[in-house]
Design an enzyme around this catalytic site. Sequence first.
Site, PDB file in Angstrom:
ATOM      1  N   TRP A 138      -7.469  -6.967 -13.344  1.00  0.00           N
ATOM      2  CA  TRP A 138      -7.553  -6.865 -11.884  1.00  0.00           C
ATOM      3  C   TRP A 138      -8.931  -7.254 -11.378  1.00  0.00           C
ATOM      4  O   TRP A 138      -9.053  -7.979 -10.396  1.00  0.00           O
ATOM      5  CB  TRP A 138      -7.156  -5.462 -11.411  1.00  0.00           C
ATOM      6  CG  TRP A 138      -5.711  -5.182 -11.695  1.00  0.00           C
ATOM      7  CD1 TRP A 138      -5.207  -4.271 -12.568  1.00  0.00           C
ATOM      8  CD2 TRP A 138      -4.576  -5.871 -11.148  1.00  0.00           C
ATOM      9  NE1 TRP A 138      -3.835  -4.340 -12.591  1.00  0.00           N
ATOM     10  CE2 TRP A 138      -3.422  -5.311 -11.738  1.00  0.00           C
ATOM     11  CE3 TRP A 138      -4.424  -6.920 -10.233  1.00  0.00           C
ATOM     12  CZ2 TRP A 138      -2.135  -5.751 -11.427  1.00  0.00           C
ATOM     13  CZ3 TRP A 138      -3.138  -7.361  -9.928  1.00  0.00           C
ATOM     14  CH2 TRP A 138      -2.026  -6.775 -10.512  1.00  0.00           C
ATOM     15  N   ASP A 190     -12.563  -1.265  -6.003  1.00  0.00           N
ATOM     16  CA  ASP A 190     -11.104  -1.299  -5.993  1.00  0.00           C
ATOM     17  C   ASP A 190     -10.662   0.013  -6.656  1.00  0.00           C
ATOM     18  O   ASP A 190     -10.790   0.179  -7.866  1.00  0.00           O
ATOM     19  CB  ASP A 190     -10.604  -2.518  -6.783  1.00  0.00           C
ATOM     20  CG  ASP A 190      -9.089  -2.513  -6.964  1.00  0.00           C
ATOM     21  OD1 ASP A 190      -8.419  -1.581  -6.485  1.00  0.00           O
ATOM     22  OD2 ASP A 190      -8.587  -3.459  -7.613  1.00  0.00           O
ATOM     23  N   LYS A 250       0.180   4.140  -5.761  1.00  0.00           N
ATOM     24  CA  LYS A 250       0.003   4.920  -6.990  1.00  0.00           C
ATOM     25  C   LYS A 250      -0.274   6.392  -6.643  1.00  0.00           C
ATOM     26  O   LYS A 250       0.519   7.252  -6.951  1.00  0.00           O
ATOM     27  CB  LYS A 250      -1.108   4.315  -7.836  1.00  0.00           C
ATOM     28  CG  LYS A 250      -0.752   2.878  -8.269  1.00  0.00           C
ATOM     29  CD  LYS A 250      -1.928   2.115  -8.742  1.00  0.00           C
ATOM     30  CE  LYS A 250      -1.730   0.626  -8.784  1.00  0.00           C
ATOM     31  NZ  LYS A 250      -0.642   0.140  -9.612  1.00  0.00           N
TER      32      LYS A 250
HETATM   33  N1  PMP Z   1      -6.109  -3.492  -8.459  1.00  0.00           N
HETATM   34  C1  PMP Z   1      -5.646  -2.591  -9.347  1.00  0.00           C
HETATM   35  C2  PMP Z   1      -6.636  -1.732 -10.088  1.00  0.00           C
HETATM   36  C3  PMP Z   1      -4.274  -2.476  -9.585  1.00  0.00           C
HETATM   37  O1  PMP Z   1      -3.822  -1.595 -10.475  1.00  0.00           O
HETATM   38  C4  PMP Z   1      -3.379  -3.303  -8.868  1.00  0.00           C
HETATM   39  C5  PMP Z   1      -1.880  -3.199  -9.022  1.00  0.00           C
HETATM   40  N2  PMP Z   1      -1.387  -2.632 -10.121  1.00  0.00           N
HETATM   41  C6  PMP Z   1      -3.904  -4.232  -7.967  1.00  0.00           C
HETATM   42  C7  PMP Z   1      -5.260  -4.279  -7.774  1.00  0.00           C
HETATM   43  C8  PMP Z   1      -3.011  -5.140  -7.189  1.00  0.00           C
HETATM   44  O2  PMP Z   1      -2.417  -4.397  -6.218  1.00  0.00           O
HETATM   45  P1  PMP Z   1      -1.316  -4.966  -5.198  1.00  0.00           P
HETATM   46  O3  PMP Z   1      -0.077  -5.175  -5.977  1.00  0.00           O
HETATM   47  O4  PMP Z   1      -1.232  -3.859  -4.193  1.00  0.00           O
HETATM   48  O5  PMP Z   1      -1.851  -6.220  -4.616  1.00  0.00           O
END
Ligand code: PMP
Length: 362
Positions: free
Chosen positions: A103, A174, A198
């Site tokens: 991520w 994030d 989450k």
């Molecule tokens: N950052 C993290 C730490 C994540 O776990 C996730 C999704 N699992 C995301 C970003 C992406 O999130 P989204 O699907 O809401 O764009």
Amino acid sequence: MVTRPFNFNPGPSTLPLVALERAQKELLDFEGSGMSILEHSHRGKQYEKVHDQAIALIAELLAVPATHQILFMQGGASAQFGLVPMNLRTDSHAGDYVITDTWGQKAYKEAKTVGKPQVAWDQNKDGVWTRVPKQAELKLSPDAPYLHYTTNNTIMGTQCFDVPNAGSVPVIADMSSDIMWRPTDVSKFGMIYAGAQKNMGPSGITVVIIRKDLIEKGRTDLPSIFRYAEIAKNNSLQNTITTFSVYLVRNVLEWVKEQGGLPEMERRNTKKAALLYGAIDGSNGFYTCPAETASRSVMNVVYRLPSEELDGKFVAEANKAGLLGLKGHRQVGGIRASIYNAMSLEGVEKLIEFMTKFQKSS
Ligand code: PMP
């Protein structure tokens, strides 16, 4: 009454039953209006109250200081990967990036599409990261407009427990997979963002908590719908917001508050994680974690069995036993148990019981 399985999915993930039941009860007639909250205008007084309540709950639970503003945005945390540099980069620098998982790597790659980010740390070895860095390992540039990092690494199962010190450079986090897992000193952050799906509610809404001076400093060479300043000015209602997602965030956060707020979430989460890691460590090497011990995540417990074949069998049998969503991310394989705020101690105990039985029968 349906029998609910224990849902260990990484997100969307299990939600507190009371938050869902409240939605069910109110679905057809929201507070005596004869209409569903789904049908109310995002500019009407019924929705406005929910919107303000959701923001007030975030402010209260996280003790958000007056220096920061809370925004609701769309496009998931992924949209923030682009919006952060679009709004906050300088012409010569699009932020220092601490890369601890796929991520964070995605965030860095997105920043590259609009400007010139730099890597502050990246342990990546064939798409795998096993730990988070120490402060002394970070390569920081003094002229960076911000330092970006991921607090919890949903795929690799690692977590940063300390906020990096970047001096006067604002820290942007994030927090998608660990926001509200415990009390947080928001004043240490220039900006926090997190998809709700989450720890806070359903998918479809992203919470952004941003320092007001950064909002004001934001660039103006981008469409208004993408500007933090525009969203802040309109209290996140510059266009039609995902009203039902915000409504459910309100329900979930009321539950968090009723349970005792973030100190209670921390107590529960620490206990659940300690039990589960204890079972892994006590299995004589049958279950092993790829993450280094000091970096182990309290939210996503990633582990594996002695073979891929056993991993598959474990997931299949767990499903039959009502323990769902345990398959690890394809990048690391194995097992991932996501034990966010709404996962009960009972769910973790059932998983451990299953693990013990599975080991004995293998
Ligand atoms: N950052 C993290 C730490 C994540 O776990 C996730 C999704 N699992 C995301 C970003 C992406 O999130 P989204 O699907 O809401 O764009």
